[in-house]
Structures are given as structure tokens and as C-alpha cells.
Design an enzyme around this catalytic site. Structure first.
Site, mmCIF file in Angstrom:
data_model
loop_
_atom_site.group_PDB
_atom_site.id
_atom_site.type_symbol
_atom_site.label_atom_id
_atom_site.label_comp_id
_atom_site.label_asym_id
_atom_site.label_seq_id
_atom_site.Cartn_x
_atom_site.Cartn_y
_atom_site.Cartn_z
ATOM 1 N N SER A 143 0.827 -1.215 0.000
ATOM 2 C CA SER A 143 0.000 0.000 0.000
ATOM 3 C C SER A 143 0.853 1.253 0.000
ATOM 4 O O SER A 143 0.387 2.324 -0.393
ATOM 5 C CB SER A 143 -0.850 0.054 1.271
ATOM 6 O OG SER A 143 -1.683 -1.051 1.362
ATOM 7 N N HIS A 164 -1.049 -2.911 -7.495
ATOM 8 C CA HIS A 164 -1.770 -2.509 -6.286
ATOM 9 C C HIS A 164 -3.275 -2.660 -6.508
ATOM 10 O O HIS A 164 -3.884 -1.910 -7.271
ATOM 11 C CB HIS A 164 -1.410 -1.057 -5.920
ATOM 12 C CG HIS A 164 -2.005 -0.610 -4.623
ATOM 13 N ND1 HIS A 164 -2.582 0.621 -4.441
ATOM 14 C CD2 HIS A 164 -2.148 -1.252 -3.432
ATOM 15 C CE1 HIS A 164 -3.029 0.713 -3.201
ATOM 16 N NE2 HIS A 164 -2.778 -0.402 -2.577
ATOM 17 N N GLU A 176 -3.582 -0.421 -9.836
ATOM 18 C CA GLU A 176 -2.494 0.501 -10.172
ATOM 19 C C GLU A 176 -1.271 -0.344 -10.547
ATOM 20 O O GLU A 176 -0.905 -1.260 -9.799
ATOM 21 C CB GLU A 176 -2.146 1.384 -8.967
ATOM 22 C CG GLU A 176 -3.246 2.389 -8.632
ATOM 23 C CD GLU A 176 -2.954 3.193 -7.366
ATOM 24 O OE1 GLU A 176 -3.290 4.380 -7.351
ATOM 25 O OE2 GLU A 176 -2.410 2.637 -6.395
ATOM 26 N N ASN A 214 -3.788 5.896 -2.750
ATOM 27 C CA ASN A 214 -3.521 6.018 -1.310
ATOM 28 C C ASN A 214 -2.938 7.373 -0.914
ATOM 29 O O ASN A 214 -3.109 7.826 0.217
ATOM 30 C CB ASN A 214 -2.597 4.891 -0.830
ATOM 31 C CG ASN A 214 -3.351 3.580 -0.702
ATOM 32 O OD1 ASN A 214 -4.584 3.564 -0.770
ATOM 33 N ND2 ASN A 214 -2.634 2.490 -0.528
#
Ligand code: 3HC
Ligand code: NAD
Length: 310
Positions: A143, A164, A176, A214
Site C-alpha cells: 500500500s 496494487h 495501479e 492512497n
């Protein structure tokens, strides 16, 4: 002419490389690993999930089955036979193993989804780097940790990238794809093609803190925790406000519980250590307190809210 032939050859080798992701190893069968493995198997890939014990793997397999049943019901609400076939076929492409070295010997893609800790991730990749075949691509679902730092434990910097995924993986449509300066074009396109083969939309992200989602989402969630900490609003009102006033499917406090408070803490702590001057990455004492009490969110039965144990 020679140029054109070279182009054709390159295009051909690119497409065969992409098709070459037939066997996927998912390391870590927790919240994310189980979802990634499920969707990869659903979309025709052979998948092996690796985790630390048979016990954990059994839980992982059970959660995959449960989630697959939801998908089967949605796809074929009226056709019980089609649902059963879907379940049997998908589960037949899925295996479980506790021995990562054995699995790494013959796999096309390794996706790591273990605990958010740089040293543990590096140790894992370093242990399989000399075992995995030359062509095998390594990817991390981290993350928040720079992909470059995880990749530094290996000698395959050109065949290393980030994939991701988002929680819950069977539902969230984005992946991602993260490249470091060393990630080769072939590796990047193979990872992007794999994401698409899993039915996801892919975006390209640089190896910057939090990539795209994120970097925006985590500071927002932590601002909500700080608002709660200051006593400016209740958890329920913050969540209701952001759902009904900003159109989010979940409010930020509930989402923190859903992601896992330990994972949120790992993310913020890591960023704060690296960028102590950025107030968006400041630690949240309330979050730290809950984690220290073992209240990790939905997965542990309690976080900001209480849940029926899964
Ligand atoms: C921190 C990390 O690095 C990055 C992250 O992952 S950040 C977190 C990103 N995730 C989010 O933001 C999630 C936000 N929340 C949501 O989108 C929604 O609340 C949610 C999809 C989780 C649940 O939706 P909600 O409508 O409240 O519940 P529910 O009705 O149970 O589920 C909606 C649909 O998803 C399906 N679903 C939910 N979870 C599922 C799962 N684990 N497996 C399969 N299907 C699932 C349900 O079957 C349902 O399908 P239907 O609409 O066709 O009947
Ligand atoms: N939770 C989220 O919403 C979310 C979303 C995207 C990415 N991520 C990232 O995905 C990764 C996994 O997160 P999670 O929420 O699934 O965690 P989790 O705690 O649910 O699962 C981690 C799993 O890894 C296993 N594990 C730990 N060390 C291992 C090792 N050396 N070998 C094999 N298995 C090992 C654990 O037994 C556990 O089953 C983290 O890097 C996290 O930051 C999490």
C-alpha cells in the site's frame, strides 16, 4: 523491411510474453491475497496461494469459496448447475501451499500480499530470487512501501513492479501498475495486460508514496480520525456526512476499519518516518491506541466500530 520485421517480431514476442502469465503465485492469503487469488483463478489463471500455515490457508480457501459463491449467485441467479460448474472450475485452478521455495520454482508471476513491513517483504523476495525462473516477474501489492526498496532485495530489478489492488478485490475495478526507473517496458506491459486479463482497469503510477489512490485516500482517512479525536463530530456522523454529502460508498472511519487499522498505522508510520515535515502524514494517537489494544477493525471484530466476528 528489416525494421518492419523487427517490429513484428517484437510485437509477437510481447504478446506471447503477455499470454505467458499462466501460473500465478500469490504470497499471503489474507484479506488481499485471497481476493487477488480468487479473481485470478476466476479469470482462467492457475493460482497457488502461499501462507505460513495450513490453518491460515484453510481460512483463506474458505473465504475465497464464500466470496466466489456471491459472484456465482450474481452471475447465474437462476441456474444452479451453472453456479456449481463455475465454482468447481474456479476452485480446480486454485491450490494452496506452505512452501514458497517449491512454488517459486515454476511460476510466471509472483504477487506478494504479506504484512506491510519492508524487512519481511525483502527477506521473502530475496529467498525466492535465485529459485524462480529467469522469466518470472515479481510484483508487490504494497500500500505504501516504495517498490524500488522492496526490489532491492533481488537481482531482477527489470522484472519487478507493483500491482496494487483494492479491497474488496472481487468488486473494486482498479489496479495501479507501478513501475520503478528499472522496471522494463516488457515487464510493465505484462503486468498491465495481466491486470486487464483479470477484468480490471489499470492505471500507470510512479513509485511515489501511496502511488495515486492512497496518496489521496489515506490523508483523507487520517484527517477524519483526527476530527474524531478532536471531538468535532462522532464517527457515525463523519461517515454519514461523507456518504451522503460527498457520495462515497463508505465513510472514512468505516473505511479505516475495513482496510485494517494495523495496515493504516503501518502506512502512516512509514510515511511519517520518511517525510516528518509533512503534516498530512502525522501519526494519529487514537489509531495507535486502538491497534495497541488489538482492535484492528473489521477483521478482528472491533476497530472504531464493533462487528460480528467473520
Ligand atoms: C489501503 C489499500 O492499499 C487500498 C485500498 O484498498 S483502499 C479501500 C478501497 N475500497 C473502498 O473504498 C471500498 C468502499 N466501499 C464500497 O465500495 C462498498 O461499501 C462495498 C463494495 C465494500 C460494499 O458495498 P455495499 O453495497 O455496502 O454492500 P453489499 O451489498 O454487501 O455489496 C455490494 C456488492 O458487492 C458484492 N461484494 C461485496 N463484497 C464482496 C466480496 N468480498 N466478494 C464478492 N462480492 C462482494 C456484493 O455481492 C454486492 O453485489 P450486488 O450489488 O451485485 O448484489
Ligand atoms: N487491507 C487493504 O485494504 C489493502 C489494500 C491494498 C493493499 N494492501 C496491502 O496488501 C498487503 C497485505 O495486506 P492484507 O490486508 O491482505 O493483510 P492480512 O494481514 O489480511 O494478510 C497478510 C497475510 O500474509 C501472511 N504472511 C505474513 N508473512 C508471510 C510470509 N513471510 N510468507 C507467507 N505469508 C505471510 C499472513 O499469515 C496473512 O495471512 C499489505 O502489503 C497491505 O499494505 C492492503
Amino acid at each position: 523491411m528489416a525494421f518492419a520485421t523487427g517490429m513484428i517480431r517484437r510485437a509477437f514476442s510481447m504478446s506471447t510474453t503477455n499470454q505467458a502469465v499462466k501460473h500465478v503465485t500469490v504470497i499471503g492469503g489474507g484479506l488481499m491475497g485471497a481476493g487477488i487469488a480468487q479473481v485470478a483463478a476466476q479469470t482462467g489463471h492457475n493460482v497457488t496461494v502461499v501462507d505460513v500455515s495450513e490453518d491460515v490457508l484453510k481460512k483463506s480457501k474458505d473465504s475465497i469459496k464464500k466470496s466466489l459463491e456471491r459472484v456465482a449467485k450474481k452471475q447465474n441467479p437462476e441456474d444452479e448447475k451453472a453456479r456449481a460448474n463455475f465454482m468447481t472450475e474456479t476452485m480446480s485452478r486454485l491450490s494452496m501451499n506452505t512452501n514458497v521455495e517449491d512454488v517459486a520454482k515454476s511460476t510466471d508471476l509472483v504477487i506478494e500480499a504479506i504484512v506491510e513491513n519492508l524487512d519481511i517483504k525483502k527477506k521473502l523476495f530475496s529467498s525466492i530470487d535465485s529459485i524462480a525462473p529467469e522469466h518470472t516477474i515479481f510484483a508487490s501489492n504494497t500500500s505504501s512501501i516504495p517498490i524500488k526498496e522492496i526490489a532491492s532485495a533481488t537481482k531482477r530489478l527489470d522484472r519487478f513492479g507493483g500491482l496494487h489492488f483494492f479491497n474488496p478485490v472481487p468488486v473494486m475495478k482498479l489496479v495501479e501498475v507501478i513501475r520503478t526507473p528499472e522496471t522494463s517496458d516488457t515487464t510493465f506491459s505484462t503486468l498491465a495486460e495481466f491486470g486487464k486479463a483479470m477484468g480490471k482497469t489499470t492505471v500507470e503510477a510512479k513509485d511515489t508514496p501511496g502511488f495515486i489512490v492512497n496518496r489521496l485516500l489515506v490523508p483523507y482517512m487520517m484527517e477524519a480520525v483526527r476530527m474524531l479525536e478532536r471531538g468535532d463530530a462522532s464517527a457515525k456522523d463523519i461517515d454519514t456526512a461523507m456518504k451522503l454529502g460527498a457520495g462515497y460508498p463508505m465513510g472514512p472511519i468505516q473505511l479505516s476499519d475495513y482496510v485494517g487499522l494495523d495496515t493504516c498505522q503501518f502506512i502512516v508510520k512509514g510515511w511519517h518516518e520518511k517525510h516528518p515535515d509533512n503534516p498530512l502524514f502525522n501519526p494519529c494517537p487514537l489509531l495507535d491506541k486502538l491497534v495497541s489494544e488489538g482492535k484492528l477493525g473489521m477483521k478482528s471484530g472491533e476497530g472504531f466500530y464493533k462487528y460480528n466476528k467473520l
